[in-house]
Design a protein around this motif. Structure first.
Motif, mmCIF file in Angstrom:
data_model
loop_
_atom_site.group_PDB
_atom_site.id
_atom_site.type_symbol
_atom_site.label_atom_id
_atom_site.label_comp_id
_atom_site.label_asym_id
_atom_site.label_seq_id
_atom_site.Cartn_x
_atom_site.Cartn_y
_atom_site.Cartn_z
ATOM 1 N N LEU A 1 39.019 79.560 30.966
ATOM 2 C CA LEU A 1 39.386 78.421 31.818
ATOM 3 C C LEU A 1 40.642 77.739 31.290
ATOM 4 N N LEU A 2 40.706 77.497 29.989
ATOM 5 C CA LEU A 2 41.901 76.861 29.430
ATOM 6 C C LEU A 2 43.133 77.729 29.652
ATOM 7 N N ILE B 1 44.158 77.213 33.205
ATOM 8 C CA ILE B 1 44.809 75.902 33.346
ATOM 9 C C ILE B 1 46.242 75.999 32.840
ATOM 10 N N ASP B 2 46.421 76.652 31.689
ATOM 11 C CA ASP B 2 47.771 76.842 31.158
ATOM 12 C C ASP B 2 48.663 77.535 32.183
ATOM 13 N N ARG B 3 48.156 78.611 32.788
ATOM 14 C CA ARG B 3 48.967 79.354 33.765
ATOM 15 C C ARG B 3 49.282 78.493 34.981
ATOM 16 N N GLU B 4 48.301 77.759 35.465
ATOM 17 C CA GLU B 4 48.511 76.938 36.665
ATOM 18 C C GLU B 4 49.493 75.800 36.414
ATOM 19 N N THR B 5 49.626 75.389 35.167
ATOM 20 C CA THR B 5 50.543 74.294 34.841
ATOM 21 C C THR B 5 51.850 74.798 34.230
ATOM 22 N N GLY B 6 52.110 76.104 34.375
ATOM 23 C CA GLY B 6 53.395 76.664 33.956
ATOM 24 C C GLY B 6 53.499 77.029 32.490
ATOM 25 N N LEU B 7 52.392 77.048 31.796
ATOM 26 C CA LEU B 7 52.409 77.367 30.366
ATOM 27 C C LEU B 7 51.936 78.804 30.148
ATOM 28 N N ASP B 8 52.669 79.745 30.737
ATOM 29 C CA ASP B 8 52.260 81.150 30.699
ATOM 30 C C ASP B 8 52.185 81.716 29.284
ATOM 31 N N ALA B 9 53.145 81.372 28.444
ATOM 32 C CA ALA B 9 53.147 81.887 27.071
ATOM 33 C C ALA B 9 51.931 81.373 26.304
ATOM 34 N N LYS C 1 48.868 83.509 24.552
ATOM 35 C CA LYS C 1 48.518 83.310 23.142
ATOM 36 C C LYS C 1 47.046 82.920 22.991
ATOM 37 N N ARG C 2 46.568 82.058 23.869
ATOM 38 C CA ARG C 2 45.183 81.607 23.803
ATOM 39 C C ARG C 2 44.222 82.787 23.970
ATOM 40 N N ILE C 3 44.510 83.651 24.939
ATOM 41 C CA ILE C 3 43.642 84.804 25.194
ATOM 42 C C ILE C 3 43.759 85.818 24.059
ATOM 43 N N GLU C 4 44.967 86.058 23.574
ATOM 44 C CA GLU C 4 45.136 87.006 22.464
ATOM 45 C C GLU C 4 44.391 86.538 21.225
ATOM 46 N N HIS C 5 44.424 85.236 20.953
ATOM 47 C CA HIS C 5 43.682 84.694 19.805
ATOM 48 C C HIS C 5 42.181 84.893 20.003
#
Length: 160
Positions: free
Chosen positions: A60-61, A64-72, A76-80
């Motif tokens: 979910l986070l 949210i990052d993707r929807e708010t333009g924080l693709d990188a 990183k969150r998923i890779e971690h």
């Protein structure tokens, strides 16, 4: 029904059906689906340290990052999270979706194959894999992958 309409409906059903596995994350998903991203992030934060490691919360986070333009940051969150739980098919599927959306098709294919190898009936991973193959022009593979859904639902919900 057109192909795109079918895919949209299928994706909506897959996302809504599997998104709220953890009860504590359900409220956050409600905020997310209503476009209230800050409230969704706060709802996950309210789960504390436990929420920070729940795959549903991490996914979910990332969304949210993707929807708010924080693709990188989403990647990183998923890779971690994958580093902490390398055999979680939901996290792998999310990584595949991110790779697909970023045009990293070989990465997407590899990680989606891994998710499906871990959980053969992972619906979202199968959907993204079929979509990827269709977008790459691998029509025979895509057709076979989409036909899998008909076989799956015929076996699991024969009355529909």
């Amino acid at each position: 029904m057109t192909y795109r309409a079918f895919c949209s409906l299928l994706l909506w059903a897959l996302v809504c059906a599997g998104a709220c596995a953890a009860e504590g994350v359900a409220t956050a998903y409600e905020h997310f689906h209503a476009g209230r991203y800050a409230e969704a992030r706060l709802a996950v934060d309210a789960l504390g340290a436990e929420g920070a490691v729940q795959p549903d919360a991490v996914i979910l986070l990332s969304r949210i990052d993707r929807e708010t333009g924080l693709d990188a940051e989403a990647r990183k969150r998923i890779e971690h999270a994958i580093a902490m739980a390398p055999d979680n098919p939901d996290l792998l599927c999310e990584a595949g979706e991110i790779s697909l959306l970023q045009g990293r098709f070989e990465d997407a294919d590899a990680v989606l194959k891994k998710a499906i190898a871990i959980k053969d009936d992972h619906l979202r991973a199968r959907f993204f894999q079929a979509s990827l193959w269709n977008d790459l022009g691998r029509r025979a593979d895509a057709l076979k992958a989409f036909e899998w859904f008909f076989d799956y639902y015929a076996a699991h919900e024969p009355d529909t």
